[in-house]
Design a protein around this motif. Structure first.
Motif, mmCIF file in Angstrom:
data_model
loop_
_atom_site.group_PDB
_atom_site.id
_atom_site.type_symbol
_atom_site.label_atom_id
_atom_site.label_comp_id
_atom_site.label_asym_id
_atom_site.label_seq_id
_atom_site.Cartn_x
_atom_site.Cartn_y
_atom_site.Cartn_z
ATOM 1 N N LEU A 167 0.841 -1.201 0.000
ATOM 2 C CA LEU A 167 0.000 0.000 0.000
ATOM 3 C C LEU A 167 0.876 1.250 0.000
ATOM 4 N N VAL A 168 1.865 1.286 0.889
ATOM 5 C CA VAL A 168 2.765 2.446 0.978
ATOM 6 C C VAL A 168 3.539 2.613 -0.333
ATOM 7 N N ASP A 169 4.009 1.505 -0.901
ATOM 8 C CA ASP A 169 4.730 1.576 -2.186
ATOM 9 C C ASP A 169 3.860 2.235 -3.253
ATOM 10 N N ASN A 170 2.596 1.825 -3.306
ATOM 11 C CA ASN A 170 1.687 2.389 -4.310
ATOM 12 C C ASN A 170 1.366 3.858 -4.037
ATOM 13 N N MET A 171 1.301 4.237 -2.751
ATOM 14 C CA MET A 171 1.031 5.636 -2.409
ATOM 15 C C MET A 171 2.186 6.543 -2.826
ATOM 16 N N ASN A 172 3.372 5.952 -3.018
ATOM 17 C CA ASN A 172 4.537 6.743 -3.394
ATOM 18 C C ASN A 172 4.825 6.727 -4.895
ATOM 19 N N GLN A 173 4.006 5.991 -5.648
ATOM 20 C CA GLN A 173 4.148 5.993 -7.112
ATOM 21 C C GLN A 173 3.453 7.233 -7.687
ATOM 22 N N LYS A 174 3.869 7.625 -8.884
ATOM 23 C CA LYS A 174 3.142 8.696 -9.580
ATOM 24 C C LYS A 174 1.884 8.113 -10.198
ATOM 25 N N ALA A 175 0.793 8.839 -10.096
ATOM 26 C CA ALA A 175 -0.485 8.339 -10.614
ATOM 27 C C ALA A 175 -0.572 8.550 -12.126
ATOM 28 N N PRO A 176 -1.148 7.576 -12.851
ATOM 29 C CA PRO A 176 -1.336 7.778 -14.297
ATOM 30 C C PRO A 176 -2.488 8.747 -14.560
ATOM 31 N N ILE A 177 -2.503 9.299 -15.761
ATOM 32 C CA ILE A 177 -3.629 10.165 -16.163
ATOM 33 C C ILE A 177 -4.672 9.309 -16.867
ATOM 34 N N TRP A 178 -5.901 9.388 -16.366
ATOM 35 C CA TRP A 178 -7.044 8.689 -16.969
ATOM 36 C C TRP A 178 -7.901 9.706 -17.724
ATOM 37 N N LEU A 179 -8.439 9.269 -18.842
ATOM 38 C CA LEU A 179 -9.467 10.047 -19.548
ATOM 39 C C LEU A 179 -10.775 9.275 -19.521
ATOM 40 N N ARG A 180 -11.875 10.004 -19.586
ATOM 41 C CA ARG A 180 -13.197 9.399 -19.752
ATOM 42 C C ARG A 180 -13.783 9.938 -21.052
ATOM 43 N N VAL A 181 -13.999 9.057 -21.995
ATOM 44 C CA VAL A 181 -14.543 9.476 -23.291
ATOM 45 C C VAL A 181 -16.033 9.779 -23.124
ATOM 46 N N ASN A 182 -16.460 10.915 -23.667
ATOM 47 C CA ASN A 182 -17.872 11.280 -23.659
ATOM 48 C C ASN A 182 -18.565 10.536 -24.808
ATOM 49 N N LEU A 183 -19.167 9.402 -24.464
ATOM 50 C CA LEU A 183 -19.719 8.519 -25.494
ATOM 51 C C LEU A 183 -20.950 9.098 -26.197
ATOM 52 N N LEU A 184 -21.465 10.213 -25.692
ATOM 53 C CA LEU A 184 -22.553 10.897 -26.411
ATOM 54 C C LEU A 184 -22.016 11.622 -27.640
ATOM 55 N N GLU A 185 -20.712 11.915 -27.619
ATOM 56 C CA GLU A 185 -20.097 12.699 -28.697
ATOM 57 C C GLU A 185 -19.270 11.856 -29.652
ATOM 58 N N VAL A 186 -18.619 10.788 -29.109
ATOM 59 C CA VAL A 186 -17.686 10.014 -29.927
ATOM 60 C C VAL A 186 -17.532 8.622 -29.310
ATOM 61 N N SER A 187 -17.293 7.613 -30.137
ATOM 62 C CA SER A 187 -17.057 6.274 -29.590
ATOM 63 C C SER A 187 -15.622 6.183 -29.067
ATOM 64 N N ARG A 188 -15.387 5.236 -28.153
ATOM 65 C CA ARG A 188 -14.030 5.087 -27.633
ATOM 66 C C ARG A 188 -13.069 4.680 -28.750
ATOM 67 N N GLY A 189 -13.538 3.835 -29.648
ATOM 68 C CA GLY A 189 -12.691 3.401 -30.767
ATOM 69 C C GLY A 189 -12.259 4.555 -31.652
ATOM 70 N N ALA A 190 -13.218 5.429 -31.980
ATOM 71 C CA ALA A 190 -12.898 6.579 -32.847
ATOM 72 C C ALA A 190 -11.951 7.543 -32.139
ATOM 73 N N PHE A 191 -12.156 7.697 -30.836
ATOM 74 C CA PHE A 191 -11.287 8.593 -30.068
ATOM 75 C C PHE A 191 -9.868 8.008 -29.994
ATOM 76 N N CYS A 192 -9.789 6.694 -29.788
ATOM 77 C CA CYS A 192 -8.476 6.037 -29.734
ATOM 78 C C CYS A 192 -7.728 6.196 -31.060
ATOM 79 N N GLN A 193 -8.468 6.210 -32.162
ATOM 80 C CA GLN A 193 -7.847 6.413 -33.469
ATOM 81 C C GLN A 193 -7.161 7.776 -33.526
ATOM 82 N N GLN A 194 -7.812 8.785 -32.923
ATOM 83 C CA GLN A 194 -7.217 10.134 -32.860
ATOM 84 C C GLN A 194 -5.906 10.097 -32.057
ATOM 85 N N LEU A 195 -5.925 9.358 -30.943
ATOM 86 C CA LEU A 195 -4.711 9.240 -30.124
ATOM 87 C C LEU A 195 -3.605 8.526 -30.903
ATOM 88 N N ASP A 196 -3.990 7.460 -31.632
ATOM 89 C CA ASP A 196 -3.016 6.725 -32.460
ATOM 90 C C ASP A 196 -2.373 7.659 -33.481
#
Length: 438
Positions: A167-196
Protein backbone atom coordinates in the motif's frame (compact mmCIF):
# COMPACT_ATOMS: atom_id res chain seq x y z
CA UNK A 1 6.35 33.40 10.56
CA UNK A 2 5.23 33.98 6.98
CA UNK A 3 7.82 34.69 4.33
CA UNK A 4 7.06 36.88 1.30
CA UNK A 5 7.56 35.62 -2.23
CA UNK A 6 11.13 36.57 -3.31
CA UNK A 7 11.15 39.97 -5.04
CA UNK A 8 13.16 38.67 -7.98
CA UNK A 9 12.42 35.34 -9.56
CA UNK A 10 14.86 32.49 -9.12
CA UNK A 11 14.04 28.87 -9.91
CA UNK A 12 15.27 27.31 -6.66
CA UNK A 13 14.35 30.20 -4.37
CA UNK A 14 10.80 30.15 -5.72
CA UNK A 15 10.58 26.36 -5.31
CA UNK A 16 11.86 26.61 -1.72
CA UNK A 17 9.21 29.27 -1.07
CA UNK A 18 6.47 26.87 -2.27
CA UNK A 19 7.80 24.12 0.02
CA UNK A 20 7.96 26.55 2.96
CA UNK A 21 4.40 27.81 2.39
CA UNK A 22 2.98 24.28 2.37
CA UNK A 23 4.96 22.87 5.30
CA UNK A 24 5.06 25.92 7.58
CA UNK A 25 1.93 27.87 6.61
CA UNK A 26 -0.42 25.00 5.67
CA UNK A 27 -1.12 26.41 2.19
CA UNK A 28 -2.05 24.09 -0.68
CA UNK A 29 0.54 23.36 -3.36
CA UNK A 30 -1.91 24.33 -6.10
CA UNK A 31 -2.37 27.80 -4.63
CA UNK A 32 1.39 28.38 -4.12
CA UNK A 33 2.41 26.99 -7.51
CA UNK A 34 -0.10 29.29 -9.21
CA UNK A 35 1.59 32.32 -7.58
CA UNK A 36 5.11 31.23 -8.50
CA UNK A 37 4.43 29.86 -11.97
CA UNK A 38 3.15 33.20 -13.22
CA UNK A 39 6.81 34.32 -13.09
CA UNK A 40 8.27 31.43 -15.11
CA UNK A 41 7.87 29.66 -18.45
CA UNK A 42 7.02 26.07 -19.55
CA UNK A 43 10.01 23.87 -18.64
CA UNK A 44 10.85 25.88 -15.54
CA UNK A 45 7.27 25.58 -14.30
CA UNK A 46 7.36 21.82 -14.81
CA UNK A 47 10.66 21.71 -12.87
CA UNK A 48 9.23 23.70 -9.94
CA UNK A 49 6.24 21.36 -9.75
CA UNK A 50 8.30 18.17 -10.05
CA UNK A 51 10.82 19.28 -7.39
CA UNK A 52 8.33 20.58 -4.82
CA UNK A 53 6.12 17.49 -5.09
CA UNK A 54 9.25 15.32 -4.89
CA UNK A 55 10.23 16.96 -1.59
CA UNK A 56 6.75 16.25 -0.19
CA UNK A 57 7.00 12.59 -1.27
CA UNK A 58 10.38 12.10 0.41
CA UNK A 59 10.13 14.57 3.30
CA UNK A 60 10.83 12.18 6.25
CA UNK A 61 14.12 10.93 4.77
CA UNK A 62 15.16 14.48 3.74
CA UNK A 63 14.46 15.73 7.29
CA UNK A 64 16.33 12.73 8.72
CA UNK A 65 19.41 13.74 6.71
CA UNK A 66 19.00 17.42 7.58
CA UNK A 67 18.95 16.66 11.32
CA UNK A 68 22.33 14.96 10.94
CA UNK A 69 23.81 17.87 8.99
CA UNK A 70 22.37 20.95 10.75
CA UNK A 71 23.39 21.41 14.38
CA UNK A 72 20.58 23.82 15.34
CA UNK A 73 17.26 24.42 13.52
CA UNK A 74 16.99 27.80 11.80
CA UNK A 75 14.47 30.23 13.27
CA UNK A 76 12.38 33.21 12.21
CA UNK A 77 13.10 34.64 8.77
CA UNK A 78 15.96 32.17 8.30
CA UNK A 79 13.59 29.16 8.53
CA UNK A 80 12.89 29.26 4.79
CA UNK A 81 16.55 28.34 4.16
CA UNK A 82 15.93 24.92 5.71
CA UNK A 83 13.42 24.36 2.92
CA UNK A 84 16.01 25.46 0.36
CA UNK A 85 18.42 22.87 1.82
CA UNK A 86 15.70 20.17 1.65
CA UNK A 87 15.34 21.05 -2.05
CA UNK A 88 19.10 20.73 -2.50
CA UNK A 89 19.16 17.33 -0.80
CA UNK A 90 16.23 16.14 -2.94
CA UNK A 91 18.03 17.16 -6.14
CA UNK A 92 21.19 15.32 -5.09
CA UNK A 93 19.45 12.14 -3.92
CA UNK A 94 16.44 11.70 -6.17
CA UNK A 95 16.64 13.86 -9.32
CA UNK A 96 18.55 13.93 -12.59
CA UNK A 97 20.14 17.28 -11.69
CA UNK A 98 23.95 16.96 -11.58
CA UNK A 99 25.52 17.20 -8.13
CA UNK A 100 27.57 20.24 -9.19
CA UNK A 101 24.48 22.14 -10.41
CA UNK A 102 22.39 21.05 -7.41
CA UNK A 103 24.99 22.45 -4.99
CA UNK A 104 26.02 25.63 -6.80
CA UNK A 105 22.55 26.73 -7.96
CA UNK A 106 20.96 25.98 -4.57
CA UNK A 107 23.69 27.99 -2.79
CA UNK A 108 23.19 30.87 -5.26
CA UNK A 109 19.45 30.91 -4.50
CA UNK A 110 19.96 31.84 -0.82
CA UNK A 111 20.31 35.63 -1.42
CA UNK A 112 16.97 35.68 -3.25
CA UNK A 113 15.41 34.48 0.03
CA UNK A 114 17.11 37.31 1.96
CA UNK A 115 19.74 34.92 3.30
CA UNK A 116 23.03 36.09 1.76
CA UNK A 117 24.79 35.39 5.08
CA UNK A 118 23.72 31.72 4.99
CA UNK A 119 25.26 30.83 1.60
CA UNK A 120 28.24 29.28 3.37
CA UNK A 121 25.97 27.15 5.59
CA UNK A 122 23.94 25.87 2.61
CA UNK A 123 27.16 25.06 0.74
CA UNK A 124 28.69 23.23 3.73
CA UNK A 125 25.58 21.12 4.38
CA UNK A 126 25.17 20.01 0.77
CA UNK A 127 28.88 19.19 0.43
CA UNK A 128 28.84 17.26 3.72
CA UNK A 129 25.83 15.29 2.46
CA UNK A 130 27.89 14.20 -0.54
CA UNK A 131 31.12 13.65 1.45
CA UNK A 132 29.40 11.48 4.08
CA UNK A 133 27.53 9.46 1.40
CA UNK A 134 24.32 9.85 3.43
CA UNK A 135 22.32 8.92 0.34
CA UNK A 136 23.61 5.35 0.72
CA UNK A 137 22.97 5.19 4.47
CA UNK A 138 20.72 2.27 5.45
CA UNK A 139 17.43 3.39 7.01
CA UNK A 140 15.72 0.90 9.33
CA UNK A 141 12.85 3.09 10.55
CA UNK A 142 9.74 2.02 8.54
CA UNK A 143 7.99 5.38 9.13
CA UNK A 144 10.91 7.33 7.64
CA UNK A 145 11.07 4.87 4.73
CA UNK A 146 7.32 5.21 4.11
CA UNK A 147 7.43 8.94 3.35
CA UNK A 148 4.28 9.37 5.49
CA UNK A 149 3.63 11.33 8.69
CA UNK A 150 3.76 9.14 11.80
CA UNK A 151 0.03 9.47 12.65
CA UNK A 152 -1.05 8.34 9.16
CA UNK A 153 1.45 5.47 9.06
CA UNK A 154 0.09 4.20 12.40
CA UNK A 155 -3.56 4.43 11.24
CA UNK A 156 -2.78 2.54 8.03
CA UNK A 157 -0.75 -0.06 9.93
CA UNK A 158 -3.76 -0.69 12.20
CA UNK A 159 -6.20 -0.85 9.28
CA UNK A 160 -4.17 -2.85 6.76
CA UNK A 161 -1.55 -4.87 8.68
CA UNK A 162 0.27 -7.17 6.26
CA UNK A 163 -0.95 -5.18 3.25
CA UNK A 164 0.83 -2.05 4.50
CA UNK A 165 4.09 -2.53 2.53
CA UNK A 166 2.51 -2.73 -0.96
CA UNK A 167 0.00 0.00 0.00
CA UNK A 168 2.76 2.45 0.98
CA UNK A 169 4.73 1.58 -2.19
CA UNK A 170 1.69 2.39 -4.31
CA UNK A 171 1.03 5.64 -2.41
CA UNK A 172 4.54 6.74 -3.39
CA UNK A 173 4.15 5.99 -7.11
CA UNK A 174 3.14 8.70 -9.58
CA UNK A 175 -0.48 8.34 -10.61
CA UNK A 176 -1.34 7.78 -14.30
CA UNK A 177 -3.63 10.17 -16.16
CA UNK A 178 -7.04 8.69 -16.97
CA UNK A 179 -9.47 10.05 -19.55
CA UNK A 180 -13.20 9.40 -19.75
CA UNK A 181 -14.54 9.48 -23.29
CA UNK A 182 -17.87 11.28 -23.66
CA UNK A 183 -19.72 8.52 -25.49
CA UNK A 184 -22.55 10.90 -26.41
CA UNK A 185 -20.10 12.70 -28.70
CA UNK A 186 -17.69 10.01 -29.93
CA UNK A 187 -17.06 6.27 -29.59
CA UNK A 188 -14.03 5.09 -27.63
CA UNK A 189 -12.69 3.40 -30.77
CA UNK A 190 -12.90 6.58 -32.85
CA UNK A 191 -11.29 8.59 -30.07
CA UNK A 192 -8.48 6.04 -29.73
CA UNK A 193 -7.85 6.41 -33.47
CA UNK A 194 -7.22 10.13 -32.86
CA UNK A 195 -4.71 9.24 -30.12
CA UNK A 196 -3.02 6.73 -32.46
CA UNK A 197 -2.70 9.41 -35.14
CA UNK A 198 -1.06 11.71 -32.59
CA UNK A 199 1.35 9.00 -31.45
CA UNK A 200 -0.10 9.06 -27.91
CA UNK A 201 0.21 5.66 -26.22
CA UNK A 202 -2.46 4.31 -23.86
CA UNK A 203 -4.09 1.21 -22.42
CA UNK A 204 -7.79 0.36 -22.12
CA UNK A 205 -9.09 -0.75 -18.70
CA UNK A 206 -11.55 -3.62 -18.33
CA UNK A 207 -13.95 -2.13 -15.78
CA UNK A 208 -14.55 1.34 -17.28
CA UNK A 209 -16.17 1.19 -20.71
CA UNK A 210 -15.36 4.85 -21.43
CA UNK A 211 -11.93 4.87 -19.73
CA UNK A 212 -8.47 5.34 -21.23
CA UNK A 213 -5.17 5.29 -19.31
CA UNK A 214 -2.49 7.43 -20.95
CA UNK A 215 1.00 5.94 -20.94
CA UNK A 216 2.77 8.84 -22.64
CA UNK A 217 2.92 12.48 -21.60
CA UNK A 218 0.79 14.85 -23.62
CA UNK A 219 -0.74 18.31 -23.34
CA UNK A 220 -4.36 17.41 -22.56
CA UNK A 221 -5.78 20.54 -24.19
CA UNK A 222 -3.95 19.68 -27.43
CA UNK A 223 -5.75 16.32 -27.81
CA UNK A 224 -8.34 16.50 -30.63
CA UNK A 225 -11.87 17.00 -29.35
CA UNK A 226 -10.93 18.74 -26.08
CA UNK A 227 -12.86 21.95 -26.85
CA UNK A 228 -15.71 19.93 -28.38
CA UNK A 229 -16.19 17.98 -25.14
CA UNK A 230 -15.18 14.56 -26.44
CA UNK A 231 -13.50 13.62 -23.16
CA UNK A 232 -12.76 14.63 -19.57
CA UNK A 233 -9.81 13.91 -17.27
CA UNK A 234 -11.11 11.61 -14.51
CA UNK A 235 -9.43 8.83 -12.54
CA UNK A 236 -10.73 5.30 -13.05
CA UNK A 237 -12.01 5.00 -9.47
CA UNK A 238 -14.07 8.18 -9.85
CA UNK A 239 -15.45 6.81 -13.14
CA UNK A 240 -17.23 4.06 -11.17
CA UNK A 241 -19.49 6.57 -9.37
CA UNK A 242 -22.04 7.16 -12.11
CA UNK A 243 -22.16 3.42 -12.92
CA UNK A 244 -22.74 2.50 -9.25
CA UNK A 245 -25.43 5.21 -8.94
CA UNK A 246 -27.42 3.50 -11.76
CA UNK A 247 -29.31 6.59 -13.00
CA UNK A 248 -32.60 5.81 -14.77
CA UNK A 249 -34.61 7.74 -17.36
CA UNK A 250 -36.74 10.44 -15.71
CA UNK A 251 -34.80 10.41 -12.41
CA UNK A 252 -34.46 13.52 -10.24
CA UNK A 253 -30.79 13.34 -9.17
CA UNK A 254 -28.67 15.32 -6.70
CA UNK A 255 -24.88 15.34 -7.00
CA UNK A 256 -23.89 16.60 -3.54
CA UNK A 257 -20.40 18.15 -3.11
CA UNK A 258 -20.16 18.06 -6.93
CA UNK A 259 -17.10 20.20 -7.76
CA UNK A 260 -15.20 19.98 -10.05
CA UNK A 261 -18.04 18.17 -11.83
CA UNK A 262 -16.48 15.01 -13.26
CA UNK A 263 -19.12 12.72 -11.78
CA UNK A 264 -21.95 15.10 -12.73
CA UNK A 265 -20.91 14.96 -16.38
CA UNK A 266 -20.62 11.18 -16.32
CA UNK A 267 -24.19 10.81 -14.98
CA UNK A 268 -25.48 12.59 -18.12
CA UNK A 269 -23.25 10.49 -20.35
CA UNK A 270 -24.49 7.11 -19.12
CA UNK A 271 -28.13 8.22 -18.86
CA UNK A 272 -28.93 11.13 -21.21
CA UNK A 273 -32.66 10.80 -20.44
CA UNK A 274 -32.53 11.69 -16.73
CA UNK A 275 -35.30 14.02 -15.67
CA UNK A 276 -33.27 16.56 -13.74
CA UNK A 277 -29.80 16.78 -12.20
CA UNK A 278 -28.70 19.27 -9.53
CA UNK A 279 -24.99 19.85 -8.88
CA UNK A 280 -24.50 21.26 -5.37
CA UNK A 281 -21.32 22.55 -3.76
CA UNK A 282 -20.56 24.98 -0.93
CA UNK A 283 -17.50 26.43 -2.69
CA UNK A 284 -18.52 29.06 -5.22
CA UNK A 285 -15.02 29.26 -6.75
CA UNK A 286 -14.87 25.50 -7.36
CA UNK A 287 -18.36 25.65 -8.91
CA UNK A 288 -16.90 27.85 -11.66
CA UNK A 289 -14.95 24.74 -12.73
CA UNK A 290 -18.22 22.77 -12.80
CA UNK A 291 -19.79 25.41 -15.08
CA UNK A 292 -16.77 25.39 -17.42
CA UNK A 293 -16.69 21.58 -17.60
CA UNK A 294 -20.44 21.27 -18.19
CA UNK A 295 -20.35 23.87 -20.97
CA UNK A 296 -17.44 22.08 -22.67
CA UNK A 297 -19.11 18.67 -22.33
CA UNK A 298 -22.52 20.12 -23.30
CA UNK A 299 -24.39 18.92 -20.21
CA UNK A 300 -27.09 20.92 -18.46
CA UNK A 301 -27.34 20.37 -14.69
CA UNK A 302 -28.80 22.99 -12.37
CA UNK A 303 -25.74 24.32 -10.53
CA UNK A 304 -26.33 25.59 -6.99
CA UNK A 305 -24.05 27.07 -4.33
CA UNK A 306 -25.24 25.67 -1.01
CA UNK A 307 -24.33 23.96 2.24
CA UNK A 308 -25.28 20.28 2.31
CA UNK A 309 -26.13 20.64 6.01
CA UNK A 310 -28.56 23.50 5.32
CA UNK A 311 -30.96 22.27 2.62
CA UNK A 312 -33.53 24.85 3.75
CA UNK A 313 -31.41 27.51 2.02
CA UNK A 314 -31.38 25.86 -1.45
CA UNK A 315 -33.70 22.82 -1.71
CA UNK A 316 -37.02 23.12 -3.62
CA UNK A 317 -38.73 20.45 -1.49
CA UNK A 318 -38.86 17.70 -4.17
CA UNK A 319 -37.26 14.48 -2.92
CA UNK A 320 -34.59 12.86 -5.08
CA UNK A 321 -34.62 9.44 -6.75
CA UNK A 322 -30.85 9.24 -6.46
CA UNK A 323 -28.23 11.13 -4.48
CA UNK A 324 -24.51 10.92 -5.08
CA UNK A 325 -22.77 12.04 -1.89
CA UNK A 326 -19.07 12.53 -2.59
CA UNK A 327 -18.38 13.48 1.02
CA UNK A 328 -15.66 15.85 2.26
CA UNK A 329 -12.80 13.60 3.39
CA UNK A 330 -9.11 13.29 4.22
CA UNK A 331 -8.23 12.60 0.55
CA UNK A 332 -5.74 9.97 1.75
CA UNK A 333 -6.61 7.88 -1.32
CA UNK A 334 -5.18 10.49 -3.72
CA UNK A 335 -1.89 11.16 -1.90
CA UNK A 336 0.11 9.79 -4.83
CA UNK A 337 -1.55 12.44 -7.01
CA UNK A 338 -1.33 15.23 -4.39
CA UNK A 339 1.65 14.46 -2.11
CA UNK A 340 1.19 17.68 -0.12
CA UNK A 341 -1.93 16.11 1.48
CA UNK A 342 0.41 14.08 3.74
CA UNK A 343 1.60 17.28 5.42
CA UNK A 344 -1.57 19.36 5.24
CA UNK A 345 -3.73 16.79 7.08
CA UNK A 346 -3.49 16.32 10.85
CA UNK A 347 -4.63 13.36 12.97
CA UNK A 348 -7.30 15.56 14.60
CA UNK A 349 -8.84 16.28 11.16
CA UNK A 350 -10.08 12.70 10.82
CA UNK A 351 -12.38 12.85 13.84
CA UNK A 352 -13.84 16.17 12.65
CA UNK A 353 -14.31 14.87 9.08
CA UNK A 354 -16.01 11.67 10.27
CA UNK A 355 -18.45 13.77 12.32
CA UNK A 356 -19.15 16.06 9.33
CA UNK A 357 -19.69 13.06 7.01
CA UNK A 358 -22.11 11.54 9.51
CA UNK A 359 -24.19 14.73 9.70
CA UNK A 360 -24.26 15.19 5.90
CA UNK A 361 -25.32 11.54 5.46
CA UNK A 362 -28.27 11.98 7.83
CA UNK A 363 -29.29 15.25 6.15
CA UNK A 364 -29.09 13.84 2.61
CA UNK A 365 -31.06 10.76 3.67
CA UNK A 366 -34.01 12.99 4.57
CA UNK A 367 -34.02 14.36 0.97
CA UNK A 368 -34.18 10.88 -0.61
CA UNK A 369 -37.45 9.35 -1.82
CA UNK A 370 -38.59 6.02 -0.32
CA UNK A 371 -37.17 3.41 -2.70
CA UNK A 372 -34.41 5.84 -3.69
CA UNK A 373 -30.66 5.19 -3.88
CA UNK A 374 -27.87 7.06 -2.09
CA UNK A 375 -24.29 6.38 -3.18
CA UNK A 376 -21.75 7.37 -0.52
CA UNK A 377 -18.25 8.05 -1.85
CA UNK A 378 -14.92 9.30 -0.50
CA UNK A 379 -11.37 9.43 -1.86
CA UNK A 380 -10.13 8.18 1.52
CA UNK A 381 -8.58 4.86 2.57
CA UNK A 382 -9.26 5.27 6.31
CA UNK A 383 -11.94 2.93 7.75
CA UNK A 384 -13.18 5.69 10.11
CA UNK A 385 -14.45 7.66 7.10
CA UNK A 386 -15.61 4.66 5.10
CA UNK A 387 -16.63 1.20 6.30
CA UNK A 388 -17.03 2.32 9.94
CA UNK A 389 -19.03 5.36 8.86
CA UNK A 390 -21.51 3.23 6.88
CA UNK A 391 -21.76 0.59 9.63
CA UNK A 392 -22.76 3.31 12.12
CA UNK A 393 -25.23 4.79 9.63
CA UNK A 394 -26.91 1.43 8.97
CA UNK A 395 -27.17 0.71 12.71
CA UNK A 396 -28.93 4.03 13.46
CA UNK A 397 -31.09 4.30 10.31
CA UNK A 398 -34.06 1.92 10.32
CA UNK A 399 -35.11 2.48 6.70
CA UNK A 400 -31.60 2.07 5.21
CA UNK A 401 -30.56 -1.13 3.44
CA UNK A 402 -27.20 -1.99 1.92
CA UNK A 403 -27.20 -2.59 -1.84
CA UNK A 404 -23.99 -4.51 -2.50
CA UNK A 405 -21.41 -3.52 -5.10
CA UNK A 406 -19.15 -6.57 -4.65
CA UNK A 407 -19.52 -10.20 -3.58
CA UNK A 408 -17.66 -9.80 -0.29
CA UNK A 409 -19.95 -7.16 1.25
CA UNK A 410 -22.11 -7.44 4.37
CA UNK A 411 -23.61 -5.05 6.91
CA UNK A 412 -20.50 -5.77 9.02
CA UNK A 413 -18.19 -4.94 6.13
CA UNK A 414 -20.20 -2.66 3.82
CA UNK A 415 -19.01 -1.00 0.64
CA UNK A 416 -16.06 -1.37 -1.69
CA UNK A 417 -12.65 -0.05 -0.63
CA UNK A 418 -10.33 0.55 -3.58
CA UNK A 419 -6.68 1.00 -2.59
CA UNK A 420 -4.24 3.28 -4.45
CA UNK A 421 -2.73 1.46 -7.42
CA UNK A 422 -5.46 -1.18 -7.61
CA UNK A 423 -6.07 -1.62 -11.35
CA UNK A 424 -4.12 1.66 -11.69
CA UNK A 425 -6.86 3.59 -9.83
CA UNK A 426 -6.75 6.09 -6.97
CA UNK A 427 -7.82 5.08 -3.47
CA UNK A 428 -11.62 5.37 -3.24
CA UNK A 429 -14.55 4.04 -1.23
CA UNK A 430 -18.15 3.42 -2.31
CA UNK A 431 -21.23 2.21 -0.45
CA UNK A 432 -24.70 2.05 -2.03
CA UNK A 433 -27.76 2.41 0.20
CA UNK A 434 -31.47 1.94 -0.60
CA UNK A 435 -34.26 3.68 1.33
CA UNK A 436 -37.04 1.28 2.28
CA UNK A 437 -40.49 1.89 0.81
CA UNK A 438 -42.17 1.55 4.23
Amino acid sequence: MSHPLPRQKNLRADTAWVIYQVLEQGKSTRECLAQVQRRHQGKDNAWIQEMSLGVFRHLPILQHWLRQLLDNPLKGKKKVVEHLILLGLYQMAFSRVSTHAAVSETVNAAPYLGAMSLKGLVNAILRNFERQSLKDQKIDNPIIKSGLPKWLFKKLETAYGDELGPLVDNMNQKAPIWLRVNLLEVSRGAFCQQLDDLGVTYTLPDAQSAGIILTSRVDITAIPGFQEGWFAVQDGAAQLAATYLQPQAGDNILDCCAAPGGKTGHIFEIQPDIGHCTALDADETRLLRVKENMQRLQHTPTIITGDALEPGTWWNGEQYDRILLDAPCSATGVIRRHPDIRWLRKASDIEALADLQSRILDTMWSLLKPGGTLLYATCSILPQENVDQIKHFLSRTGDAQLSTLTDGESTQKPGRQILPGEQQMDGFYYARLIKSLH
